[in-house]
Design an enzyme around this catalytic site. Structure first.
Site, mmCIF file in Angstrom:
data_model
loop_
_atom_site.group_PDB
_atom_site.id
_atom_site.type_symbol
_atom_site.label_atom_id
_atom_site.label_comp_id
_atom_site.label_asym_id
_atom_site.label_seq_id
_atom_site.Cartn_x
_atom_site.Cartn_y
_atom_site.Cartn_z
ATOM 1 N N LEU A 1 -1.512 22.643 -5.140
ATOM 2 C CA LEU A 1 -0.133 22.206 -4.476
ATOM 3 C C LEU A 1 0.416 23.276 -3.773
ATOM 4 C CD1 LEU A 1 0.803 20.235 -7.813
ATOM 5 C CD2 LEU A 1 -0.726 19.502 -6.218
ATOM 6 N N GLU B 1 6.160 28.368 -7.377
ATOM 7 C CA GLU B 1 5.526 29.531 -6.403
ATOM 8 C C GLU B 1 6.713 30.524 -6.020
ATOM 9 O OE1 GLU B 1 2.714 29.706 -6.095
ATOM 10 O OE2 GLU B 1 1.870 27.524 -6.654
ATOM 11 N N THR C 1 8.968 35.029 -23.808
ATOM 12 C CA THR C 1 7.944 33.831 -23.741
ATOM 13 C C THR C 1 6.935 34.103 -24.632
ATOM 14 O OG1 THR C 1 6.616 34.747 -21.939
ATOM 15 C CG2 THR C 1 8.360 33.517 -21.311
ATOM 16 N N GLN D 1 0.534 32.435 -25.232
ATOM 17 C CA GLN D 1 0.036 31.169 -24.974
ATOM 18 C C GLN D 1 -1.358 31.288 -24.674
ATOM 19 O OE1 GLN D 1 2.967 28.557 -22.780
ATOM 20 N NE2 GLN D 1 1.126 27.843 -21.576
#
Length: 373
Positions: free
Chosen positions: A186, A228, A252, A255
């Site tokens: 994308l 982006e 964060t 993950q």
């Protein structure tokens, strides 16, 4: 029977191919550029240590005013539907401003456990009104091309010799190219260092740019550009581009891998064998979830982006390439009027049920949250 088995194999292979497509091509484009330029690779290898050092030396850094990044959008089109409208371009600028300033209407969807670290990044964006030659501009260029599709592997939209458009001064502008981008991605971005790529900027597929016109669900709310531009300002994917990798951000959670779709909270509790009962921060802009499920940057990510601007993109801090308005569309703001009322899911509504929060959007760009008494 053999025919049926062959068809099944093809279908399975197609499904694997679709699921393995990368939403973001930033890792691939930067790897390609490091392979072509040893100078760029050496500079990129130093970035994390340089960034950590800058943050330690500026522990309480806050910009004196909101940092405004001048943007030029290069629309490179082959068919009429790729030649997106000014309205669609402005809608993307509006999304960037909302997301980076924590004024996005879906901020309310951030889980309570992370509300206190969800950041107003104090960064905004404007379409430049002065071009590199000092002439007035709308901050939009339009280039008709014979190239039907651009890809990371080539042809390159940032190169006029392959049907694209050369960037404006990469030290003064955020160049964003909008085109028919192939290869299953994308968008992608150049990540910063002391050595900037000659094609520095962001590339977005035209169907995923902005939240109007040709925008394409489930990536139809402009969050591809938010993601982006995060990379352009030195953010990594939240899973660290590896199984339980490192995104160099302290607030964060660890993950295991990227998330897709729109998971429910909490998701993937105790990921990477940690005692994290809240699971993945899948609503972070640097994950791969659907646009409607993304809603925050963290304070740690804000700090890393501000460090990147000061270290690698300092001209952004002192420029006069914007007039102070971030909207190219002529609007009559003499009288403040309601354009529409939406609920927390972004649906237009006229129902005003007691105790239910609604968002009132006005013609001057302001948004008010109201509860019906």
């Amino acid at each position: 029977m053999k025919y049926k088995i062959l068809v099944l194999i093809i279908l399975v292979a197609s499904a694997i191919s679709v699921n393995s497509q990368e939403r973001c091509g930033t890792s691939a484009i930067n790897q390609k550029r490091m392979e072509k330029s040893t100078e760029y690779k050496k500079a990129r290898d130093k970035v994390n240590n340089q960034t950590e050092k800058w943050i330690k030396e500026h522990p309480n850094y806050t910009p004196e005013t909101t940092i405004t990044i001048p943007v030029v959008v290069h629309v490179v089109w082959n068919t009429n539907d790729q030649n997106i409208s000014d309205t669609q371009i402005q809608s993307q600028i509006d999304v960037l401003n909302a997301d980076f300033n924590r004024t996005n209407i879906d901020a309310i969807n951030t889980p309570n456990i992370w509300q206190n670290i969800a950041a107003d990044c104090e960064i905004e964006f404007c379409l430049a009104n002065i071009d590199p030659n000092g002439n007035p501009t709308t901050g939009i260029t339009r280039t008709q091309t014979n190239t039907s599709q651009f890809q990371i592997s080539g042809p390159s939209v940032e190169d006029a010799s392959t049907g694209g458009k050369e960037p404006w001064n990469i030290n003064q502008y955020l160049n964003i190219w909008v085109c028919n981008l192939g290869g299953g991605v994308l968008g992608y971005a150049s990540q910063p260092s002391e050595f900037l790529s000659s094609n520095d900027g962001v590339v977005i597929n035209y169907t995923n740019f902005g939240n109007s016109g040709n925008s394409n669900t489930p990536y139809h709310k402009g969050r591809t550009a938010t993601h982006e531009v995060g990379h352009w300002l030195n953010l990594e994917h939240i899973w660290g581009n590896n199984n339980c990798g490192n995104d160099y951000i302290t607030d964060t959670p660890k993950q295991e891998k990227d998330n897709n779709g729109c998971p429910g909270f909490p998701h993937n509790i105790n990921s990477c064998n940690t005692p994290n009962i809240n699971g993945d921060m899948f609503m972070n802009y640097m994950d791969y979830t659907n646009d409607q499920c993304m809603n925050l940057f963290t304070e740690g990510q804000k700090t890393r982006m501000l460090a990147a601007i000061n270290e690698y993109r300092p001209n952004i801090l002192t420029h006069s390439l914007c007039s102070g308005t971030a909207n190219i569309l002529e609007t009559n703001t003499n009288k403040k009027e309601i354009l529409k009322i939406i609920d927390v899911l972004g649906r237009i509504t006229n129902k005003q049920n007691r105790g239910i929060p609604l968002f009132y959007i006005y013609n001057d760009g302001s948004v008010e949250k109201k509860l019906t008494p």
